[in-house]
Design a protein around this motif. Structure first.
Motif: not given
Length: 326
Positions: A250-268
């Protein structure tokens, strides 16, 4: 066994990845004599580890106990940020309360609070979350995103996607997400998410994301009033699961999505969330603090707000509600 020696020994077995470790190697790793190795192996057995011993090959762990501890979570953790600072306790009133205190004291981003049992676990709207010992994952994460306050609800949806992805990776199950924060298996609740904010008028100091995940409960473990509405991964698969491994994933999946969120926003994140959402394009009843709204759930907007088309074709935006599908 001293915690430092135990940690070194378990880390060595983890790096061995199922291969045998010789007695000589173990003595070098933990800094003891060859004759003392057997004693340390026996202490691991007393803690619930199953080890195979083969002459001239050494030892290997064949089964780990389902324990949650800082060591168990850190061994094999593949993240760079999340879970690198762990606060673990056997029993707490609420991991959220501890995480809030730690955040106020300046705990670094990525800090997690984990307990084996909560005595006063809570969900949305101050509801009680049943959190018995030895069965589930009761965890709160501290993050410090530099985002506007109005974007913080998106993090609840992000967390739901991370947990669903972890369940799909580790089990044969295919969970559904029910807006805003429930994860379901066969229509029954398996995960709840509670997101709380520490902020000033225009600045986010921290976001505390609490998760309650039913992992190894049997049906009989749930109070009678929950048996028809709640389930667990064990109930749905018939197997026990290693909770520390779930936390790591869960922590690994969250970290990947959180990084994506900070760099590309909420759309993905939004697109991923919608692919798991069970309530979209269905008629629902939304019970809000201001009243009940019925209509078709047609999607979420870029802030994560639920959009409902009512019977008269008017559009209603729902920020917080209990959702029931008709």
């Amino acid at each position: 066994m001293q915690s430092g020696l135990r940690s070194k020994l378990l880390e060595a077995f983890s790096k061995a990845d199922g291969e045998f470790l010789s007695g000589q190697k173990i003595s070098e790793v933990i800094g003891c004599s060859r004759t003392a190795v057997w004693k340390h192996i026996e202490e691991l057995r007393k803690e619930g580890y199953e080890l195979e011993a083969v002459r001239r090959l050494g030892y290997r762990i064949t089964k780990k106990p389902d324990k949650i501890s800082s060591n168990e979570i850190q061994l094999g953790l593949k993240t760079e940020l999340m879970g690198r600072n762990i606060h673990f306790e056997e029993t707490v009133t609420s991991t959220q309360k501890i995480a809030q205190s730690l955040a106020n004291e300046g705990a670094p981003e990525g800090t997690i609070v984990v307990a084996d049992q909560q005595t006063s676990g809570r969900g949305r709207m101050s509801r009680v979350w049943y959190s018995p010992s030895g069965t589930g994952i009761w965890m709160s994460m501290i993050i410090r995103p530099k985002i506007p306050i109005n974007r913080t609800p998106q993090l609840t949806l992000l967390t739901a996607v991370a947990i669903v992805q972890a369940i799909e990776e580790l089990t044969p199950l295919k969970p559904d997400i029910k807006w805003p924060n429930d994860i379901l298996l066969n229509g029954k609740k398996i995960v709840g998410i509670l997101t709380e904010l520490q902020a000033e008028a225009d600045q986010v100091h921290s976001v505390i994301i609490g998760t309650g995940i039913n992992v190894n409960q049997t049906k009989e473990d749930f109070p009678e009033e929950l048996q028809n509405v709640a389930t667990s991964i064990k109930v749905e698969t018939g197997s026990d699961w290693e909770r520390a491994q779930f936390i790591q994933t869960i922590l690994l999946k969250f970290e990947g999505l959180y990084s994506l969120f900070l760099s590309q926003g909420f759309k993905p994140i939004k697109l991923l969330w919608e692919s798991y959402a069970i309530s979209l394009q269905k008629t629902i009843i939304a019970r809000t603090l201001k009243g009940t709204i019925e209509g078709k759930a047609i999607g979420i907007d870029d802030d994560g707000v639920l959009i409902i088309e009512k019977n008269d074709q008017s559009i209603e935006r729902i920020y917080s509600a209990d959702i029931e599908m008709k």
